[in-house]
Design a protein around this motif. Structure first.
Motif, mmCIF file in Angstrom:
data_model
loop_
_atom_site.group_PDB
_atom_site.id
_atom_site.type_symbol
_atom_site.label_atom_id
_atom_site.label_comp_id
_atom_site.label_asym_id
_atom_site.label_seq_id
_atom_site.Cartn_x
_atom_site.Cartn_y
_atom_site.Cartn_z
ATOM 1 N N THR A 47 0.816 -1.219 0.000
ATOM 2 C CA THR A 47 0.000 0.000 0.000
ATOM 3 C C THR A 47 0.846 1.262 0.000
ATOM 4 O O THR A 47 0.379 2.316 -0.444
ATOM 5 N N ASN A 48 2.083 1.166 0.484
ATOM 6 C CA ASN A 48 2.946 2.344 0.514
ATOM 7 C C ASN A 48 3.832 2.467 -0.727
ATOM 8 O O ASN A 48 4.649 3.379 -0.807
ATOM 9 N N ALA A 49 3.674 1.607 -1.693
ATOM 10 C CA ALA A 49 4.439 1.677 -2.947
ATOM 11 C C ALA A 49 3.715 2.617 -3.913
ATOM 12 O O ALA A 49 3.074 2.194 -4.877
ATOM 13 N N VAL A 50 3.824 3.906 -3.609
ATOM 14 C CA VAL A 50 3.122 4.928 -4.380
ATOM 15 C C VAL A 50 4.054 6.114 -4.642
ATOM 16 O O VAL A 50 5.016 6.346 -3.899
ATOM 17 N N ASN A 53 5.193 8.599 -2.011
ATOM 18 C CA ASN A 53 6.274 8.146 -1.126
ATOM 19 C C ASN A 53 7.596 7.993 -1.882
ATOM 20 O O ASN A 53 8.526 7.378 -1.368
ATOM 21 N N ALA A 54 7.658 8.501 -3.103
ATOM 22 C CA ALA A 54 8.848 8.380 -3.957
ATOM 23 C C ALA A 54 9.201 6.912 -4.209
ATOM 24 O O ALA A 54 10.369 6.539 -4.272
ATOM 25 N N ILE A 55 8.156 6.098 -4.358
ATOM 26 C CA ILE A 55 8.332 4.687 -4.721
ATOM 27 C C ILE A 55 7.523 4.435 -5.981
ATOM 28 O O ILE A 55 6.296 4.564 -5.986
ATOM 29 N N ASP A 56 8.211 4.122 -7.062
ATOM 30 C CA ASP A 56 7.534 3.780 -8.308
ATOM 31 C C ASP A 56 7.325 2.275 -8.336
ATOM 32 O O ASP A 56 8.188 1.515 -7.902
ATOM 33 N N TRP A 57 6.193 1.853 -8.839
ATOM 34 C CA TRP A 57 5.817 0.449 -8.841
ATOM 35 C C TRP A 57 5.632 -0.052 -10.269
ATOM 36 O O TRP A 57 5.092 0.664 -11.117
ATOM 37 N N CYS A 106 11.810 -8.699 -0.955
ATOM 38 C CA CYS A 106 11.137 -8.350 0.287
ATOM 39 C C CYS A 106 9.708 -8.870 0.302
ATOM 40 O O CYS A 106 9.111 -9.100 -0.760
ATOM 41 N N LEU A 107 9.185 -9.036 1.477
ATOM 42 C CA LEU A 107 7.793 -9.412 1.672
ATOM 43 C C LEU A 107 6.944 -8.157 1.820
ATOM 44 O O LEU A 107 7.395 -7.147 2.380
ATOM 45 N N ARG A 108 5.724 -8.235 1.332
ATOM 46 C CA ARG A 108 4.815 -7.094 1.409
ATOM 47 C C ARG A 108 4.694 -6.573 2.842
ATOM 48 O O ARG A 108 4.702 -5.366 3.081
ATOM 49 N N GLU A 109 4.599 -7.482 3.800
ATOM 50 C CA GLU A 109 4.427 -7.072 5.197
ATOM 51 C C GLU A 109 5.610 -6.236 5.685
ATOM 52 O O GLU A 109 5.435 -5.291 6.454
ATOM 53 N N ILE A 110 6.807 -6.594 5.262
ATOM 54 C CA ILE A 110 8.004 -5.849 5.667
ATOM 55 C C ILE A 110 8.006 -4.467 5.038
ATOM 56 O O ILE A 110 8.310 -3.467 5.700
ATOM 57 N N VAL A 111 7.663 -4.405 3.769
ATOM 58 C CA VAL A 111 7.609 -3.123 3.068
ATOM 59 C C VAL A 111 6.605 -2.199 3.754
ATOM 60 O O VAL A 111 6.905 -1.047 4.061
ATOM 61 N N ALA A 113 5.347 -2.341 6.805
ATOM 62 C CA ALA A 113 5.715 -2.021 8.196
ATOM 63 C C ALA A 113 6.837 -0.985 8.269
ATOM 64 O O ALA A 113 6.978 -0.294 9.282
ATOM 65 N N ALA A 114 7.629 -0.862 7.191
ATOM 66 C CA ALA A 114 8.767 0.061 7.194
ATOM 67 C C ALA A 114 8.341 1.523 7.035
ATOM 68 O O ALA A 114 9.147 2.419 7.251
ATOM 69 N N GLY A 115 7.122 1.774 6.629
ATOM 70 C CA GLY A 115 6.629 3.146 6.527
ATOM 71 C C GLY A 115 6.701 3.730 5.139
ATOM 72 O O GLY A 115 6.752 3.009 4.143
ATOM 73 N N ASP A 116 6.735 5.061 5.093
ATOM 74 C CA ASP A 116 6.620 5.780 3.825
ATOM 75 C C ASP A 116 7.934 6.243 3.230
ATOM 76 O O ASP A 116 7.981 6.675 2.089
ATOM 77 N N ASP A 117 9.015 6.200 3.996
ATOM 78 C CA ASP A 117 10.313 6.664 3.501
ATOM 79 C C ASP A 117 10.978 5.538 2.714
ATOM 80 O O ASP A 117 11.237 4.468 3.260
ATOM 81 N N PRO A 118 11.274 5.762 1.418
ATOM 82 C CA PRO A 118 11.862 4.684 0.612
ATOM 83 C C PRO A 118 13.205 4.184 1.140
ATOM 84 O O PRO A 118 13.518 3.004 1.012
#
Length: 132
Positions: A47-50, A53-57, A106-111, A113-118
Motif C-alpha cells: 500500500t505504501n508503494a506509491v 512516497n517516492a516509490i515507483d511500482w 522483500c515481503l509485502r508485510e516488511i515493506v 511495516a517500514a513506513g513511507d520513507d523509501p
C-alpha cells in the motif's frame, strides 16, 4: 546531464515482451535524489508503494520468466560511472560505484511495516535479505 535517458523495465525473459517501465522523466526521487522501483504482482503491491512516497511500482506481469532491464542511453563522455564503461569481467561496482543499482527481495508485510520513507523501506528489505 550524464545520460540522455535511463529506465528500469520489466520484460518477459524469452520473448523480451514489454510489461512496464519507469523512465527517468517519470521517476519520483526521494529527498536524497535516489529513485526506488518496486516490482510485484498487482495483488501483492504494498500500500505504501506509491509516487507520493517516492516509490515507483511496476507490475511483474503475466510471465513466469521475467527480468528487469536497467538501461543507460547515450552517456556523456565525462560520465565515467556509466554502465557502458564496465569492461567484460569487471565487477560493475568497481566502475559504477554509487551509481550501481542495488536490489533486495522483500515481503509485502516488511515493506508496509517500514513506513513511507523509501530509504527505510529499502533498509528493512536489505535487513530481511541479510537473514538468508
Amino acid at each position: 546531464e550524464q545520460l540522455r535517458y535511463w529506465s528500469v523495465c520489466q520484460n518477459d525473459l524469452p520473448s523480451q515482451r514489454y510489461v512496464g517501465c519507469v523512465a527517468d522523466h517519470q521517476a519520483h526521487l526521494d529527498e536524497q535524489g535516489f529513485f526506488t522501483v518496486m516490482v510485484s504482482d498487482a495483488a501483492d503491491r504494498p500500500t505504501n508503494a506509491v509516487a507520493d512516497n517516492a516509490i515507483d511500482w511496476l507490475p511483474w506481469g503475466p510471465y513466469l520468466d521475467a527480468l528487469l532491464i536497467y538501461r543507460h542511453m547515450l552517456p556523456a563522455p565525462s560520465f565515467a560511472e556509466a554502465i557502458h564503461n564496465v569492461p567484460r569481467g569487471t565487477a560493475p561496482v568497481d566502475i559504477m560505484a554509487e551509481y550501481l543499482p542495488q536490489s533486495a527481495y522483500c515481503l509485502r508485510e516488511i515493506v508496509e511495516a517500514a513506513g513511507d520513507d523509501p530509504a527505510d523501506v529499502f533498509a528493512a528489505c536489505r535487513a530481511y535479505n541479510d537473514l538468508f
